[in-house]
Design a protein around this motif. Structure first.
Motif, PDB file in Angstrom:
ATOM      1  N   ARG A  35      -7.142  -3.980   9.410  1.00 44.43           N
ATOM      2  CA  ARG A  35      -6.861  -2.413   9.963  1.00 44.43           C
ATOM      3  C   ARG A  35      -5.480  -2.076   8.816  1.00 44.43           C
ATOM      4  O   ARG A  35      -4.554  -2.623   8.785  1.00 44.43           O
ATOM      5  N   LEU A  36      -5.875  -0.778   8.161  1.00 38.55           N
ATOM      6  CA  LEU A  36      -4.179  -0.635   7.700  1.00 38.55           C
ATOM      7  C   LEU A  36      -3.496   0.064   9.138  1.00 38.55           C
ATOM      8  O   LEU A  36      -3.538   0.517   9.296  1.00 38.55           O
ATOM      9  N   VAL A  37      -2.426  -0.933   8.504  1.00 47.08           N
ATOM     10  CA  VAL A  37      -1.500  -0.576   9.225  1.00 47.08           C
ATOM     11  C   VAL A  37       0.388   0.400   8.770  1.00 47.08           C
ATOM     12  O   VAL A  37       0.334   1.300   9.732  1.00 47.08           O
ATOM     13  N   GLY A  38      -0.207   0.476   7.680  1.00 46.37           N
ATOM     14  CA  GLY A  38       0.715   1.509   6.270  1.00 46.37           C
ATOM     15  C   GLY A  38       0.721   1.470   5.364  1.00 46.37           C
ATOM     16  O   GLY A  38       0.356   0.763   5.038  1.00 46.37           O
ATOM     17  N   THR A  39       0.772   2.338   4.069  1.00 44.35           N
ATOM     18  CA  THR A  39       1.504   3.053   3.386  1.00 44.35           C
ATOM     19  C   THR A  39       2.468   3.256   2.976  1.00 44.35           C
ATOM     20  O   THR A  39       3.286   3.828   3.538  1.00 44.35           O
ATOM     21  N   GLY A  40       3.107   2.743   1.176  1.00 42.91           N
ATOM     22  CA  GLY A  40       4.413   2.824   0.700  1.00 42.91           C
ATOM     23  C   GLY A  40       3.984   2.886  -0.093  1.00 42.91           C
ATOM     24  O   GLY A  40       3.320   2.690  -1.405  1.00 42.91           O
ATOM     25  N   THR A  41       5.405   3.953  -1.324  1.00 44.00           N
ATOM     26  CA  THR A  41       5.652   3.770  -2.551  1.00 44.00           C
ATOM     27  C   THR A  41       6.875   2.774  -3.052  1.00 44.00           C
ATOM     28  O   THR A  41       7.720   3.436  -1.958  1.00 44.00           O
ATOM     29  N   THR A  42       7.036   2.216  -3.622  1.00 39.91           N
ATOM     30  CA  THR A  42       8.107   1.594  -3.873  1.00 39.91           C
ATOM     31  C   THR A  42       9.133   2.573  -4.401  1.00 39.91           C
ATOM     32  O   THR A  42       8.881   3.384  -5.658  1.00 39.91           O
ATOM     33  N   ASP A  43      10.531   2.607  -3.906  1.00 38.94           N
ATOM     34  CA  ASP A  43      11.777   3.259  -4.488  1.00 38.94           C
ATOM     35  C   ASP A  43      11.979   3.322  -6.060  1.00 38.94           C
ATOM     36  O   ASP A  43      11.560   2.132  -6.921  1.00 38.94           O
ATOM     37  N   LEU A  44      13.369   3.889  -6.216  1.00 36.62           N
ATOM     38  CA  LEU A  44      13.990   3.527  -7.891  1.00 36.62           C
ATOM     39  C   LEU A  44      14.102   2.256  -7.933  1.00 36.62           C
ATOM     40  O   LEU A  44      14.301   1.815  -8.981  1.00 36.62           O
ATOM     41  N   ASP A  45      14.688   1.267  -7.082  1.00 36.92           N
ATOM     42  CA  ASP A  45      14.932   0.083  -6.777  1.00 36.92           C
ATOM     43  C   ASP A  45      13.973  -1.201  -6.693  1.00 36.92           C
ATOM     44  O   ASP A  45      13.808  -1.830  -6.735  1.00 36.92           O
ATOM     45  N   GLY A  46      12.321  -0.384  -6.644  1.00 36.31           N
ATOM     46  CA  GLY A  46      11.695  -1.370  -6.319  1.00 36.31           C
ATOM     47  C   GLY A  46      10.803  -1.334  -5.290  1.00 36.31           C
ATOM     48  O   GLY A  46       9.871  -2.466  -4.739  1.00 36.31           O
ATOM     49  N   ARG A  47      11.916  -1.011  -4.226  1.00 40.73           N
ATOM     50  CA  ARG A  47      11.397  -1.532  -3.261  1.00 40.73           C
ATOM     51  C   ARG A  47      11.079  -0.370  -2.237  1.00 40.73           C
ATOM     52  O   ARG A  47      11.243   0.804  -2.146  1.00 40.73           O
ATOM     53  N   ALA A  48      10.078  -1.077  -1.403  1.00 43.16           N
ATOM     54  CA  ALA A  48       8.756  -0.407   0.502  1.00 43.16           C
ATOM     55  C   ALA A  48       9.442  -0.696   0.920  1.00 43.16           C
ATOM     56  O   ALA A  48       8.996  -1.892   1.895  1.00 43.16           O
ATOM     57  N   LYS A  49      10.801   0.136   1.581  1.00 38.28           N
ATOM     58  CA  LYS A  49      11.018  -0.289   3.638  1.00 38.28           C
ATOM     59  C   LYS A  49      10.292   0.557   4.323  1.00 38.28           C
ATOM     60  O   LYS A  49      10.783   0.300   5.756  1.00 38.28           O
ATOM     61  N   GLN A  50       9.515   1.393   4.115  1.00 38.83           N
ATOM     62  CA  GLN A  50       8.539   1.701   5.511  1.00 38.83           C
ATOM     63  C   GLN A  50       7.926   1.566   5.144  1.00 38.83           C
ATOM     64  O   GLN A  50       6.797   2.959   5.030  1.00 38.83           O
TER      65      GLN A  50
END
Length: 113
Positions: A35-50
């Motif tokens: 079950r999909l919980v969430g999606t995101g895209t890595t930021d300029l620092d390569g991090r996905a925090k949300q």
């Protein structure tokens, strides 16, 4: 900005820099499926925090990284069109950081802090 209980960091090990712009999906085991919980895209620092909620229940989770699209956008051939990492959340309220070290023909991961 709220930080998800589950976060990731993608590093392009071929150039030694963060991998910005990688699409990431967080899913939870739901019976025999996911079950999909969430999606995101890595930021300029390569991090996905949300990637999802601030707290998730104990259970099995999966991070799916769209590495094929990311490499294609850079004109780079890759052997892995996606990377899927399955892991266990054993404690409610504890932060889980799951980094990915990426190159076109190899990847590795570890439990981060």
């Amino acid at each position: 900005m709220n930080v998800s209980q589950i976060t990731t960091h993608v590093l392009d090990s071929t150039v030694g820099r963060p991998a910005a712009g990688v699409v990431v999906e967080l899913s939870a085991r739901d019976g025999d499926g996911w079950r999909l919980v969430g999606t995101g895209t890595t930021d300029l620092d390569g991090r996905a925090k949300q990637l999802g909620p601030e707290e998730v229940p104990v259970g099995e989770y999966r991070l799916r990284f769209d590495t094929g699209s990311w490499f294609a956008a850079r004109g780079t051939e890759t052997f892995y069109p996606e990377v899927q990492l399955v892991f266990l959340v054993a404690e409610e309220g504890r932060h889980y950081h799951v980094p990915l070290l990426l190159s076109p023909f190899a990847y590795s991961t570890y439990r981060g802090s």
